[in-house]
Design a protein around this motif. Structure first.
Motif, PDB file in Angstrom:
ATOM      1  N   LEU A 188       0.822  -1.205   0.000  1.00 39.41           N
ATOM      2  CA  LEU A 188       0.000   0.000   0.000  1.00 39.41           C
ATOM      3  C   LEU A 188       0.860   1.260   0.000  1.00 39.41           C
ATOM      4  O   LEU A 188       0.491   2.275   0.552  1.00 39.41           O
ATOM      5  CB  LEU A 188      -0.941  -0.012   1.216  1.00 39.41           C
ATOM      6  N   VAL A 189       2.012   1.156  -0.639  1.00 39.74           N
ATOM      7  CA  VAL A 189       2.904   2.310  -0.714  1.00 39.74           C
ATOM      8  C   VAL A 189       2.224   3.483  -1.392  1.00 39.74           C
ATOM      9  O   VAL A 189       2.383   4.632  -0.986  1.00 39.74           O
ATOM     10  CB  VAL A 189       4.207   1.943  -1.459  1.00 39.74           C
ATOM     11  N   ALA A 190       1.433   3.211  -2.424  1.00 42.61           N
ATOM     12  CA  ALA A 190       0.755   4.295  -3.158  1.00 42.61           C
ATOM     13  C   ALA A 190      -0.157   5.086  -2.239  1.00 42.61           C
ATOM     14  O   ALA A 190      -0.201   6.316  -2.302  1.00 42.61           O
ATOM     15  CB  ALA A 190      -0.045   3.713  -4.325  1.00 42.61           C
ATOM     16  N   PHE A 191      -0.881   4.384  -1.355  1.00 44.36           N
ATOM     17  CA  PHE A 191      -1.788   5.084  -0.458  1.00 44.36           C
ATOM     18  C   PHE A 191      -1.023   5.837   0.622  1.00 44.36           C
ATOM     19  O   PHE A 191      -1.411   6.941   1.011  1.00 44.36           O
ATOM     20  CB  PHE A 191      -2.765   4.094   0.181  1.00 44.36           C
ATOM     21  N   THR A 192       0.074   5.258   1.099  1.00 44.47           N
ATOM     22  CA  THR A 192       0.910   5.938   2.089  1.00 44.47           C
ATOM     23  C   THR A 192       1.456   7.238   1.520  1.00 44.47           C
ATOM     24  O   THR A 192       1.422   8.284   2.182  1.00 44.47           O
ATOM     25  CB  THR A 192       2.073   5.035   2.531  1.00 44.47           C
ATOM     26  N   GLU A 193       1.935   7.187   0.278  1.00 45.16           N
ATOM     27  CA  GLU A 193       2.457   8.397  -0.360  1.00 45.16           C
ATOM     28  C   GLU A 193       1.349   9.416  -0.599  1.00 45.16           C
ATOM     29  O   GLU A 193       1.553  10.621  -0.470  1.00 45.16           O
ATOM     30  CB  GLU A 193       3.143   8.045  -1.683  1.00 45.16           C
ATOM     31  N   PHE A 194       0.158   8.924  -0.935  1.00 45.32           N
ATOM     32  CA  PHE A 194      -1.005   9.793  -1.120  1.00 45.32           C
ATOM     33  C   PHE A 194      -1.319  10.541   0.175  1.00 45.32           C
ATOM     34  O   PHE A 194      -1.539  11.758   0.178  1.00 45.32           O
ATOM     35  CB  PHE A 194      -2.202   8.944  -1.553  1.00 45.32           C
ATOM     36  N   LYS A 252       0.709  11.124   2.710  1.00 44.01           N
ATOM     37  CA  LYS A 252       1.789  12.063   3.025  1.00 44.01           C
ATOM     38  C   LYS A 252       1.642  13.342   2.200  1.00 44.01           C
ATOM     39  O   LYS A 252       1.864  14.449   2.699  1.00 44.01           O
ATOM     40  CB  LYS A 252       3.146  11.419   2.745  1.00 44.01           C
ATOM     41  N   GLY A 253       1.273  13.176   0.925  1.00 42.25           N
ATOM     42  CA  GLY A 253       1.070  14.343   0.066  1.00 42.25           C
ATOM     43  C   GLY A 253      -0.066  15.212   0.560  1.00 42.25           C
ATOM     44  O   GLY A 253       0.049  16.443   0.612  1.00 42.25           O
ATOM     45  N   ASN A 254      -1.184  14.582   0.953  1.00 40.96           N
ATOM     46  CA  ASN A 254      -2.325  15.332   1.473  1.00 40.96           C
ATOM     47  C   ASN A 254      -1.961  16.082   2.750  1.00 40.96           C
ATOM     48  O   ASN A 254      -2.413  17.209   2.977  1.00 40.96           O
ATOM     49  CB  ASN A 254      -3.493  14.388   1.752  1.00 40.96           C
ATOM     50  N   LEU A 255      -1.146  15.445   3.587  1.00 44.11           N
ATOM     51  CA  LEU A 255      -0.729  16.089   4.832  1.00 44.11           C
ATOM     52  C   LEU A 255       0.085  17.346   4.542  1.00 44.11           C
ATOM     53  O   LEU A 255      -0.057  18.354   5.240  1.00 44.11           O
ATOM     54  CB  LEU A 255       0.089  15.108   5.681  1.00 44.11           C
ATOM     55  N   TYR A 274      -0.290  19.369   2.014  1.00 41.74           N
ATOM     56  CA  TYR A 274      -1.228  20.434   1.645  1.00 41.74           C
ATOM     57  C   TYR A 274      -1.873  21.025   2.900  1.00 41.74           C
ATOM     58  O   TYR A 274      -2.007  22.242   3.023  1.00 41.74           O
ATOM     59  CB  TYR A 274      -2.305  19.895   0.706  1.00 41.74           C
ATOM     60  N   LEU A 275      -2.284  20.152   3.822  1.00 39.32           N
ATOM     61  CA  LEU A 275      -2.900  20.614   5.059  1.00 39.32           C
ATOM     62  C   LEU A 275      -1.907  21.439   5.876  1.00 39.32           C
ATOM     63  O   LEU A 275      -2.260  22.501   6.414  1.00 39.32           O
ATOM     64  CB  LEU A 275      -3.391  19.410   5.871  1.00 39.32           C
ATOM     65  N   GLU A 276      -0.672  20.963   5.972  1.00 37.31           N
ATOM     66  CA  GLU A 276       0.363  21.704   6.701  1.00 37.31           C
ATOM     67  C   GLU A 276       0.554  23.090   6.100  1.00 37.31           C
ATOM     68  O   GLU A 276       0.699  24.079   6.842  1.00 37.31           O
ATOM     69  CB  GLU A 276       1.683  20.927   6.658  1.00 37.31           C
ATOM     70  N   SER A 277       0.546  23.173   4.790  1.00 39.14           N
ATOM     71  CA  SER A 277       0.736  24.454   4.108  1.00 39.14           C
ATOM     72  C   SER A 277      -0.352  25.445   4.492  1.00 39.14           C
ATOM     73  O   SER A 277      -0.074  26.617   4.774  1.00 39.14           O
ATOM     74  CB  SER A 277       0.748  24.232   2.597  1.00 39.14           C
ATOM     75  N   ILE A 278      -1.608  24.958   4.524  1.00 36.60           N
ATOM     76  CA  ILE A 278      -2.738  25.829   4.867  1.00 36.60           C
ATOM     77  C   ILE A 278      -2.655  26.280   6.317  1.00 36.60           C
ATOM     78  O   ILE A 278      -2.830  27.466   6.631  1.00 36.60           O
ATOM     79  CB  ILE A 278      -4.071  25.096   4.608  1.00 36.60           C
ATOM     80  N   ILE A 279      -2.398  25.344   7.220  1.00 40.97           N
ATOM     81  CA  ILE A 279      -2.382  25.680   8.648  1.00 40.97           C
ATOM     82  C   ILE A 279      -1.187  26.570   8.981  1.00 40.97           C
ATOM     83  O   ILE A 279      -1.311  27.529   9.765  1.00 40.97           O
ATOM     84  CB  ILE A 279      -2.383  24.398   9.492  1.00 40.97           C
ATOM     85  N   GLU A 280      -0.041  26.302   8.385  1.00 40.03           N
ATOM     86  CA  GLU A 280       1.133  27.148   8.628  1.00 40.03           C
ATOM     87  C   GLU A 280       0.906  28.566   8.125  1.00 40.03           C
ATOM     88  O   GLU A 280       1.385  29.535   8.726  1.00 40.03           O
ATOM     89  CB  GLU A 280       2.369  26.522   7.984  1.00 40.03           C
ATOM     90  N   GLU A 281       0.151  28.705   7.019  1.00 39.74           N
ATOM     91  CA  GLU A 281      -0.208  30.044   6.540  1.00 39.74           C
ATOM     92  C   GLU A 281      -1.048  30.763   7.588  1.00 39.74           C
ATOM     93  O   GLU A 281      -0.828  31.941   7.883  1.00 39.74           O
ATOM     94  CB  GLU A 281      -0.985  29.943   5.226  1.00 39.74           C
ATOM     95  N   GLY A 282      -2.014  30.044   8.163  1.00 37.88           N
ATOM     96  CA  GLY A 282      -2.855  30.638   9.203  1.00 37.88           C
ATOM     97  C   GLY A 282      -2.063  30.987  10.455  1.00 37.88           C
ATOM     98  O   GLY A 282      -2.344  31.997  11.118  1.00 37.88           O
ATOM     99  N   GLN A 283      -1.072  30.189  10.769  1.00 39.92           N
ATOM    100  CA  GLN A 283      -0.220  30.475  11.930  1.00 39.92           C
ATOM    101  C   GLN A 283       0.633  31.709  11.690  1.00 39.92           C
ATOM    102  O   GLN A 283       0.807  32.536  12.586  1.00 39.92           O
ATOM    103  CB  GLN A 283       0.648  29.257  12.246  1.00 39.92           C
ATOM    104  N   ARG A 284       1.150  31.837  10.478  1.00 39.23           N
ATOM    105  CA  ARG A 284       1.954  33.027  10.156  1.00 39.23           C
ATOM    106  C   ARG A 284       1.123  34.298  10.242  1.00 39.23           C
ATOM    107  O   ARG A 284       1.626  35.363  10.616  1.00 39.23           O
ATOM    108  CB  ARG A 284       2.554  32.898   8.747  1.00 39.23           C
ATOM    109  N   LYS A 285      -0.159  34.176   9.892  1.00 39.63           N
ATOM    110  CA  LYS A 285      -1.057  35.339   9.943  1.00 39.63           C
ATOM    111  C   LYS A 285      -1.600  35.589  11.341  1.00 39.63           C
ATOM    112  O   LYS A 285      -2.339  36.560  11.554  1.00 39.63           O
ATOM    113  CB  LYS A 285      -2.219  35.129   8.966  1.00 39.63           C
TER     114      LYS A 285
END
Length: 216
Positions: free
Chosen positions: A126-132, A134-137, A139-150
């Motif tokens: 299930l490597v494909a799903f694990t990588e999927f 990780k990729g989604n995480l 995107y979420l980190e990017s959004i939340i870190e933007e909110g933290q910076r603001k």
């Protein structure tokens, strides 16, 4: 299967391959991965058994391809979401809508993944799903870190726990479907799905907002 081989999996499929993938998805969801054979899939898809092997090589690689087929569009949606001119909390709300809508409309693949992830012997397949995930995480980190910076989102948010909070609420609701149908008088499938799209999604958005936003 190695990560290199996983990356080499096709992300676009022919009409015949999609037919095989969708038949396999139905059978895997009903009978489990181990309980489904290539012969079962070929019989249900009404094609020669050799064609399944020709297109996918093995049942494990077919499962990997199914995961890619069912998850690749979420990646595109999240990529677009990151670029949208929205406030961080609006992006979080939209991300939740994307997750819930995608899972509710594709329960089969997530049922398969739930059972396969609980099997230690299948983790390596299930490597494909694990990588999927990780990729989604990311995107979420990017959004939340933007909110933290603001200065909008809390600094002590445990970001990897946000996704299981979203999905856990949905799956609890869905796994107890009959109970909630009776409790909330959701007498038809349309009412049930509309409730998920509106009330349940809003409840999850409010829950995540409470985790992210500073208390007044």
């Amino acid at each position: 299967m190695s990560y290199e081989k996983t990356k080499a999996l096709k992300t676009e499929f022919t009409e015949k391959q999609i037919q095989i993938l969708e038949v396999a998805e139905t059978l895997f969801a009903e009978k489990g991965f181990d309980g489904t054979s290539i012969r079962d899939i070929s019989k249900q898809a009404k094609i020669n058994i050799a064609m399944v092997s020709y297109y996918f090589g093995s049942k494990e690689r077919l499962l990997q391809s199914l995961i890619v087929y069912r998850t690749s569009d979420i990646k595109k949606q999240l990529e677009n979401l990151i670029e949208e001119d929205l406030e961080p909390i609006e992006k979080v709300n939209k991300l939740i809508e994307i997750y819930i809508n995608r899972i509710n409309n594709n329960k089969g693949i997530y049922r398969i993944l739930h059972f396969e992830l609980s099997s230690k012997k299948r983790e390596q397949n299930l490597v494909a799903f694990t990588e999927f995930r990780k990729g989604n995480l990311k995107y979420l980190e990017s959004i939340i870190e933007e909110g933290q910076r603001k200065g909008v989102f809390r600094k002590d948010v445990i970001i990897p726990l946000i996704t299981p909070t979203i999905l856990g609420t949905f799956f609890h609701f869905h796994m107890n479907k009959t109970y909630f149908e009776n409790l909330l008088n959701l007498t038809t499938e349309t009412l049930y799905n509309n409730y998920i799209k509106t009330n349940l999604t809003k409840h999850i958005q409010q829950t995540i907002k409470a985790l992210l936003i500073y208390e007044n």
